[in-house]
Motif scaffolding. Sequence first.
Motif, PDB file in Angstrom:
ATOM      1  N   GLY A  48      56.518 176.249  65.338  1.00 20.68           N
ATOM      2  CA  GLY A  48      57.341 175.202  65.924  1.00 20.68           C
ATOM      3  C   GLY A  48      56.445 174.092  66.436  1.00 20.68           C
ATOM      4  O   GLY A  48      55.219 174.180  66.350  1.00 20.68           O
ATOM      5  N   PRO A  49      57.028 173.035  66.972  1.00 22.98           N
ATOM      6  CA  PRO A  49      56.227 171.921  67.475  1.00 22.98           C
ATOM      7  C   PRO A  49      55.483 172.294  68.750  1.00 22.98           C
ATOM      8  O   PRO A  49      55.922 173.167  69.509  1.00 22.98           O
ATOM      9  N   PHE A  50      54.360 171.630  68.996  1.00 17.87           N
ATOM     10  CA  PHE A  50      53.659 171.762  70.262  1.00 17.87           C
ATOM     11  C   PHE A  50      54.372 170.875  71.286  1.00 17.87           C
ATOM     12  O   PHE A  50      54.604 169.695  71.033  1.00 17.87           O
ATOM     13  N   VAL A  51      54.707 171.455  72.420  1.00 19.53           N
ATOM     14  CA  VAL A  51      55.472 170.740  73.445  1.00 19.53           C
ATOM     15  C   VAL A  51      54.630 170.630  74.712  1.00 19.53           C
ATOM     16  O   VAL A  51      54.326 171.651  75.345  1.00 19.53           O
ATOM     17  N   PRO A  52      54.227 169.410  75.109  1.00 19.20           N
ATOM     18  CA  PRO A  52      53.383 169.257  76.290  1.00 19.20           C
ATOM     19  C   PRO A  52      54.092 169.717  77.566  1.00 19.20           C
ATOM     20  O   PRO A  52      55.270 169.415  77.772  1.00 19.20           O
ATOM     21  N   ASN A  53      53.370 170.449  78.390  1.00 18.70           N
ATOM     22  CA  ASN A  53      53.840 170.790  79.730  1.00 18.70           C
ATOM     23  C   ASN A  53      53.636 169.555  80.600  1.00 18.70           C
ATOM     24  O   ASN A  53      52.499 169.165  80.863  1.00 18.70           O
ATOM     25  N   PRO A  54      54.692 168.894  81.072  1.00 19.84           N
ATOM     26  CA  PRO A  54      54.537 167.611  81.761  1.00 19.84           C
ATOM     27  C   PRO A  54      53.714 167.702  83.047  1.00 19.84           C
ATOM     28  O   PRO A  54      53.181 166.689  83.515  1.00 19.84           O
ATOM     29  N   GLY A  55      53.596 168.896  83.612  1.00 27.14           N
ATOM     30  CA  GLY A  55      52.789 169.039  84.813  1.00 27.14           C
ATOM     31  C   GLY A  55      51.295 168.983  84.550  1.00 27.14           C
ATOM     32  O   GLY A  55      50.508 168.762  85.467  1.00 27.14           O
ATOM     33  N   GLU A  56      50.900 169.196  83.276  1.00 24.87           N
ATOM     34  CA  GLU A  56      49.483 169.235  82.941  1.00 24.87           C
ATOM     35  C   GLU A  56      49.099 168.283  81.816  1.00 24.87           C
ATOM     36  O   GLU A  56      47.984 167.767  81.791  1.00 24.87           O
ATOM     37  N   VAL A  57      50.010 168.088  80.862  1.00 27.18           N
ATOM     38  CA  VAL A  57      49.667 167.375  79.637  1.00 27.18           C
ATOM     39  C   VAL A  57      50.607 166.198  79.430  1.00 27.18           C
ATOM     40  O   VAL A  57      51.828 166.355  79.477  1.00 27.18           O
ATOM     41  N   HIS A  58      50.018 165.027  79.191  1.00 26.78           N
ATOM     42  CA  HIS A  58      50.820 163.831  78.933  1.00 26.78           C
ATOM     43  C   HIS A  58      51.259 163.765  77.472  1.00 26.78           C
ATOM     44  O   HIS A  58      52.404 163.417  77.172  1.00 26.78           O
ATOM     45  N   SER A  59      50.351 164.109  76.565  1.00 24.33           N
ATOM     46  CA  SER A  59      50.682 164.055  75.145  1.00 24.33           C
ATOM     47  C   SER A  59      49.762 164.982  74.364  1.00 24.33           C
ATOM     48  O   SER A  59      48.729 165.445  74.868  1.00 24.33           O
ATOM     49  N   VAL A  60      50.161 165.253  73.125  1.00 27.33           N
ATOM     50  CA  VAL A  60      49.396 166.095  72.209  1.00 27.33           C
ATOM     51  C   VAL A  60      49.183 165.310  70.928  1.00 27.33           C
ATOM     52  O   VAL A  60      50.088 164.607  70.458  1.00 27.33           O
ATOM     53  N   PHE A  61      47.984 165.405  70.358  1.00 28.42           N
ATOM     54  CA  PHE A  61      47.757 164.753  69.070  1.00 28.42           C
ATOM     55  C   PHE A  61      46.762 165.577  68.267  1.00 28.42           C
ATOM     56  O   PHE A  61      46.070 166.452  68.804  1.00 28.42           O
ATOM     57  N   GLU A  62      46.704 165.303  66.977  1.00 28.61           N
ATOM     58  CA  GLU A  62      45.825 166.041  66.072  1.00 28.61           C
ATOM     59  C   GLU A  62      44.969 165.064  65.271  1.00 28.61           C
ATOM     60  O   GLU A  62      45.420 163.973  64.911  1.00 28.61           O
ATOM     61  N   VAL A  63      43.732 165.468  65.022  1.00 30.96           N
ATOM     62  CA  VAL A  63      42.798 164.677  64.230  1.00 30.96           C
ATOM     63  C   VAL A  63      42.496 165.457  62.955  1.00 30.96           C
ATOM     64  O   VAL A  63      42.190 166.655  63.024  1.00 30.96           O
ATOM     65  N   PRO A  64      42.587 164.823  61.779  1.00 31.65           N
ATOM     66  CA  PRO A  64      42.258 165.554  60.546  1.00 31.65           C
ATOM     67  C   PRO A  64      40.865 166.163  60.619  1.00 31.65           C
ATOM     68  O   PRO A  64      39.904 165.498  61.046  1.00 31.65           O
ATOM     69  N   LEU A  65      40.742 167.419  60.218  1.00 33.44           N
ATOM     70  CA  LEU A  65      39.434 168.061  60.235  1.00 33.44           C
ATOM     71  C   LEU A  65      38.443 167.304  59.364  1.00 33.44           C
ATOM     72  O   LEU A  65      37.250 167.221  59.686  1.00 33.44           O
ATOM     73  N   SER A  66      38.930 166.722  58.270  1.00 36.26           N
ATOM     74  CA  SER A  66      38.041 165.956  57.393  1.00 36.26           C
ATOM     75  C   SER A  66      37.349 164.829  58.165  1.00 36.26           C
ATOM     76  O   SER A  66      36.173 164.532  57.918  1.00 36.26           O
ATOM     77  N   ARG A  67      38.057 164.219  59.112  1.00 36.44           N
ATOM     78  CA  ARG A  67      37.443 163.146  59.915  1.00 36.44           C
ATOM     79  C   ARG A  67      36.459 163.721  60.933  1.00 36.44           C
ATOM     80  O   ARG A  67      35.406 163.136  61.188  1.00 36.44           O
ATOM     81  N   ILE A  68      36.808 164.852  61.507  1.00 38.31           N
ATOM     82  CA  ILE A  68      35.912 165.496  62.473  1.00 38.31           C
ATOM     83  C   ILE A  68      34.576 165.839  61.826  1.00 38.31           C
ATOM     84  O   ILE A  68      33.517 165.791  62.473  1.00 38.31           O
ATOM     85  N   LEU A  69      34.592 166.176  60.545  1.00 33.94           N
ATOM     86  CA  LEU A  69      33.376 166.592  59.855  1.00 33.94           C
ATOM     87  C   LEU A  69      32.506 165.433  59.394  1.00 33.94           C
ATOM     88  O   LEU A  69      31.362 165.653  58.973  1.00 33.94           O
ATOM     89  N   GLU A  70      33.000 164.211  59.470  1.00 35.33           N
ATOM     90  CA  GLU A  70      32.220 163.046  59.035  1.00 35.33           C
ATOM     91  C   GLU A  70      31.275 162.597  60.140  1.00 35.33           C
ATOM     92  O   GLU A  70      31.692 162.354  61.271  1.00 35.33           O
ATOM     93  N   ARG A  71      30.010 162.464  59.821  1.00 33.49           N
ATOM     94  CA  ARG A  71      29.022 162.023  60.818  1.00 33.49           C
ATOM     95  C   ARG A  71      29.359 160.633  61.353  1.00 33.49           C
ATOM     96  O   ARG A  71      29.151 160.343  62.536  1.00 33.49           O
ATOM     97  N   SER A  72      29.898 159.772  60.497  1.00 36.49           N
ATOM     98  CA  SER A  72      30.190 158.396  60.912  1.00 36.49           C
ATOM     99  C   SER A  72      31.307 158.308  61.946  1.00 36.49           C
ATOM    100  O   SER A  72      31.523 157.249  62.545  1.00 36.49           O
TER     101      SER A  72
END
Length: 207
Positions: free
Chosen positions: A136-160
């Motif tokens: 199911g979707p990730f649902v932020p707990n408003p007491g701790e988390v303002h928002s949730v986001f994801e970054v493609p792993l392919s971008r994480i692996l790029e040195r640039s």
Amino acid sequence: MTIRDDAFLSRLSSRLLQVPPVHAGELVPDWAPLTPYDRPPVEAAVMIALVERPEGLTVLYTERSPDLRAHSGQVAFPGGKVDKTDADVAAAALREANEEVGMRAEDVKILGYLPTYYTGTNYLITPVVALVSPSGPFVPNPGEVHSVFEVPLSRILERSTYGRFKISRQGKEHTTWQIDHDGHMIWGITANLTRKFRDLVMDEDAA
């Protein structure tokens, strides 16, 4: 490199620690406070969650609530202090991920661990790397988390993807890694751990 197949996950698992690390010896913080701490470090755990999506794997991040006293508004991995009731650091990371974004334990497969990371604020963090097949979707707990986001792993692996972020603390300047993604600025501990994960995946030393 294909980052969706079983071969990639197998290579990743082979490079991770398969049991939680036990730190021995002197701890060297990511930045040195003017007055060294005279108490044991606070044990903490964060989850580096590789989320299975139709377009490929992504890495999950949270934006902390602006109402929190510590690190308000900053980008972080799900995680927090290890409680006495937690069986181990993996259990702590799973509990925190559930509390913060509603991640279900049955959707998670622990792949392994990165070495501990000691902070200048006296936290000893164990990064827990996991594969997540969300039911199911990730649902932020408003007491701790303002928002949730994801970054493609392919971008994480790029040195640039990585730049440098300058910080001044107690009159001293030091730098951390920095990732600017879609208006989200990832820096400090979270960016440093992301870079450590990236270098391990790519079997490269940090430059």
